[in-house]
Write a protein that holds these residues in place. Structure first.
Motif, PDB file in Angstrom:
ATOM      1  N   LYS A   1      31.830  -0.658  21.331  1.00 57.42           N
ATOM      2  CA  LYS A   1      30.863  -1.515  20.656  1.00 57.42           C
ATOM      3  C   LYS A   1      30.081  -0.758  19.589  1.00 57.42           C
ATOM      4  N   ARG A   2      30.486   0.455  19.322  1.00 54.84           N
ATOM      5  CA  ARG A   2      29.843   1.271  18.297  1.00 54.84           C
ATOM      6  C   ARG A   2      30.866   1.681  17.245  1.00 54.84           C
ATOM      7  N   SER A   3      30.368   2.317  16.204  1.00 55.02           N
ATOM      8  CA  SER A   3      31.237   2.863  15.160  1.00 55.02           C
ATOM      9  C   SER A   3      30.807   4.292  14.864  1.00 55.02           C
ATOM     10  N   VAL A   4      31.785   5.154  14.669  1.00 53.56           N
ATOM     11  CA  VAL A   4      31.523   6.528  14.256  1.00 53.56           C
ATOM     12  C   VAL A   4      31.775   6.593  12.749  1.00 53.56           C
ATOM     13  N   VAL A   5      30.732   6.920  12.003  1.00 54.49           N
ATOM     14  CA  VAL A   5      30.802   6.930  10.540  1.00 54.49           C
ATOM     15  C   VAL A   5      30.889   8.375  10.061  1.00 54.49           C
ATOM     16  N   HIS A   6      31.987   8.688   9.391  1.00 56.13           N
ATOM     17  CA  HIS A   6      32.212  10.043   8.881  1.00 56.13           C
ATOM     18  C   HIS A   6      31.808  10.077   7.411  1.00 56.13           C
ATOM     19  N   LEU A   7      30.730  10.787   7.119  1.00 59.39           N
ATOM     20  CA  LEU A   7      30.242  10.915   5.750  1.00 59.39           C
ATOM     21  C   LEU A   7      30.673  12.254   5.171  1.00 59.39           C
ATOM     22  N   THR A   8      30.390  12.454   3.909  1.00 64.62           N
ATOM     23  CA  THR A   8      30.808  13.692   3.251  1.00 64.62           C
ATOM     24  C   THR A   8      30.118  14.915   3.836  1.00 64.62           C
ATOM     25  N   ASP A   9      28.922  14.729   4.430  1.00 63.48           N
ATOM     26  CA  ASP A   9      28.173  15.886   4.913  1.00 63.48           C
ATOM     27  C   ASP A   9      27.781  15.819   6.385  1.00 63.48           C
ATOM     28  N   ARG A  10      28.116  14.716   7.074  1.00 70.48           N
ATOM     29  CA  ARG A  10      27.735  14.605   8.479  1.00 70.48           C
ATOM     30  C   ARG A  10      28.479  13.436   9.112  1.00 70.48           C
ATOM     31  N   THR A  11      28.339  13.309  10.432  1.00 66.22           N
ATOM     32  CA  THR A  11      28.917  12.194  11.177  1.00 66.22           C
ATOM     33  C   THR A  11      27.817  11.544  11.999  1.00 66.22           C
ATOM     34  N   VAL A  12      27.750  10.214  11.952  1.00 65.14           N
ATOM     35  CA  VAL A  12      26.738   9.503  12.728  1.00 65.14           C
ATOM     36  C   VAL A  12      27.413   8.400  13.536  1.00 65.14           C
ATOM     37  N   THR A  13      26.891   8.165  14.731  1.00 65.44           N
ATOM     38  CA  THR A  13      27.362   7.068  15.579  1.00 65.44           C
ATOM     39  C   THR A  13      26.322   5.961  15.541  1.00 65.44           C
ATOM     40  N   VAL A  14      26.770   4.754  15.208  1.00 67.58           N
ATOM     41  CA  VAL A  14      25.834   3.644  15.032  1.00 67.58           C
ATOM     42  C   VAL A  14      26.214   2.494  15.954  1.00 67.58           C
ATOM     43  N   GLY A  15      25.218   1.692  16.304  1.00 69.85           N
ATOM     44  CA  GLY A  15      25.432   0.576  17.213  1.00 69.85           C
ATOM     45  C   GLY A  15      25.896  -0.674  16.496  1.00 69.85           C
ATOM     46  N   THR A  16      26.944  -0.554  15.709  1.00 69.79           N
ATOM     47  CA  THR A  16      27.491  -1.668  14.936  1.00 69.79           C
ATOM     48  C   THR A  16      28.992  -1.736  15.157  1.00 69.79           C
ATOM     49  N   LEU A  17      29.514  -2.921  15.427  1.00 68.19           N
ATOM     50  CA  LEU A  17      30.955  -3.079  15.563  1.00 68.19           C
ATOM     51  C   LEU A  17      31.636  -2.745  14.236  1.00 68.19           C
ATOM     52  N   LEU A  18      32.845  -2.203  14.315  1.00 65.66           N
ATOM     53  CA  LEU A  18      33.545  -1.795  13.101  1.00 65.66           C
ATOM     54  C   LEU A  18      33.763  -2.978  12.161  1.00 65.66           C
ATOM     55  N   GLY A  19      34.083  -4.142  12.715  1.00 69.79           N
ATOM     56  CA  GLY A  19      34.293  -5.320  11.875  1.00 69.79           C
ATOM     57  C   GLY A  19      33.039  -5.717  11.120  1.00 69.79           C
TER      58      GLY A  19
ATOM     59  N   ARG B   1      21.901   1.065  -0.117  1.00 74.51           N
ATOM     60  CA  ARG B   1      22.108   1.813   1.109  1.00 74.51           C
ATOM     61  C   ARG B   1      22.170   0.859   2.294  1.00 74.51           C
ATOM     62  N   LEU B   2      22.977   1.228   3.270  1.00 75.60           N
ATOM     63  CA  LEU B   2      23.078   0.442   4.490  1.00 75.60           C
ATOM     64  C   LEU B   2      22.038   0.921   5.491  1.00 75.60           C
ATOM     65  N   GLN B   3      21.431  -0.024   6.165  1.00 78.12           N
ATOM     66  CA  GLN B   3      20.483   0.303   7.227  1.00 78.12           C
ATOM     67  C   GLN B   3      21.190   0.085   8.557  1.00 78.12           C
ATOM     68  N   LEU B   4      21.437   1.165   9.287  1.00 75.51           N
ATOM     69  CA  LEU B   4      22.191   1.108  10.534  1.00 75.51           C
ATOM     70  C   LEU B   4      21.361   1.720  11.656  1.00 75.51           C
ATOM     71  N   ARG B   5      21.610   1.249  12.868  1.00 81.31           N
ATOM     72  CA  ARG B   5      20.840   1.739  14.011  1.00 81.31           C
ATOM     73  C   ARG B   5      21.680   2.717  14.828  1.00 81.31           C
ATOM     74  N   SER B   6      21.113   3.898  15.052  1.00 78.91           N
ATOM     75  CA  SER B   6      21.753   4.901  15.900  1.00 78.91           C
ATOM     76  C   SER B   6      20.864   5.150  17.112  1.00 78.91           C
ATOM     77  N   GLU B   7      21.307   6.044  18.002  1.00 80.55           N
ATOM     78  CA  GLU B   7      20.504   6.344  19.188  1.00 80.55           C
ATOM     79  C   GLU B   7      19.158   6.954  18.814  1.00 80.55           C
ATOM     80  N   GLY B   8      19.113   7.634  17.682  1.00 86.08           N
ATOM     81  CA  GLY B   8      17.869   8.271  17.265  1.00 86.08           C
ATOM     82  C   GLY B   8      16.975   7.384  16.423  1.00 86.08           C
ATOM     83  N   GLY B   9      17.380   6.138  16.195  1.00 87.04           N
ATOM     84  CA  GLY B   9      16.601   5.225  15.370  1.00 87.04           C
ATOM     85  C   GLY B   9      17.412   4.733  14.186  1.00 87.04           C
ATOM     86  N   LEU B  10      16.738   4.275  13.156  1.00 84.56           N
ATOM     87  CA  LEU B  10      17.421   3.762  11.975  1.00 84.56           C
ATOM     88  C   LEU B  10      17.936   4.904  11.109  1.00 84.56           C
ATOM     89  N   VAL B  11      19.135   4.708  10.559  1.00 86.45           N
ATOM     90  CA  VAL B  11      19.674   5.653   9.577  1.00 86.45           C
ATOM     91  C   VAL B  11      20.041   4.861   8.332  1.00 86.45           C
TER      92      VAL B  11
END
Length: 249
Positions: free
Chosen positions: A168-186, A143-153
């Motif tokens: 400077k963020r990435s919007v990650v579209h998952l099968t059941d939800r969408t999360v915005t994380v503070g990680t560059l897409l690259g 699993r990837l550990q990513l940081r969002s506004e609400g903490g780690l996901v």
């Protein structure tokens, strides 16, 4: 594409053509091809144009398809369609049963439907490498550990359909939800496995969920689409098809 009858006729024509390939009756399938068509076999052989496939040796006799299901064409544009088929293959040259899938992208040109890309693939659950089944146990997948506004996901890459750049963020579209994380897409792309393909500056896609690529963009199994520059359609089709072949047979 117009009426339901036209959709049904196209789906039946594609089905007849695909099944004819295994019965060594290629005429219907070849009639759907032209010099621009690309075909990728389940064995990773790539054919560019009708002539390159027409001269390829026929299959060994005795191959039969069962449990055949072909979808009604998906049409995002009037002159484009995607037909998806699944079936089981048996025969003297096949060990056991092969569960196969074909995704056929078509475009109507001068009133005739022609294949732009046909990709045959062995369904990946039956072709996982030795030991891969262990990764399906709870907690075994990386699993990837990513940081969002609400903490780690914590995100399982297998559940990511696609991700898009948002500055400077990435919007990650998952099968059941969408999360915005503070990680560059690259940076996110570098952390993902080989089944992910970078599409331009703004998108990363999981080829497992891609149903087709055409002028309307990349179409995912859940119905979402993302845009693709028309001049890069062929290039992206081949990149995605190559990733599917590498990872899922």
């Amino acid at each position: 594409m117009g009426s339901d009858e036209e959709r049904t006729q196209l789906a039946r024509r594609v089905e007849k053509g695909v099944l004819g390939v295994f019965a060594n009756e290629r005429a219907t399938f070849l009639d759907l091809m032209d010099e621009q068509s690309v075909l990728i076999s389940a064995g990773s052989k790539v054919f560019h144009g009708r002539e390159s496939y027409e001269v390829w040796p026929l299959n060994p006799p005795g191959v039969a398809a069962s449990n055949v299901v072909f979808s009604s064409p998906y049409t995002a544009q009037p002159d484009e369609a995607i037909v998806i088929g699944t079936y089981l293959l048996r025969g003297p040259c096949i060990q056991g049963v092969v569960n196969q899938r074909v995704t056929v992208n078509l475009r109507r040109m001068d009133g005739n439907w022609k294949i732009t890309l046909a990709h045959f693939s062995n369904e990946w659950p039956q072709y996982m490498p030795a030991g891969a089944a262990d990764a399906t146990e709870p907690g075994a997948a990386r699993r990837l550990q990513l940081r969002s506004e609400g903490g780690l996901v914590f995100v399982d890459p297998e559940e990511i359909v696609y991700a898009e750049s948002a500055g400077k963020r990435s919007v990650v579209h998952l099968t059941d939800r969408t999360v915005t994380v503070g990680t560059l897409l690259g940076e996110l792309f570098e952390a993902l496995p080989d089944q992910f393909v970078r599409v331009g500056r703004f998108y990363v896609v999981n080829v497992r969920f891609v149903q087709g690529v055409g002028r309307d963009g990349i179409v995912f199994s859940g119905g979402d689409t993302i845009p693709v520059p028309e001049r890069r359609i062929k290039e992206i089709q081949l990149e995605i098809a190559s990733a599917v072949t590498r990872n899922f047979g």
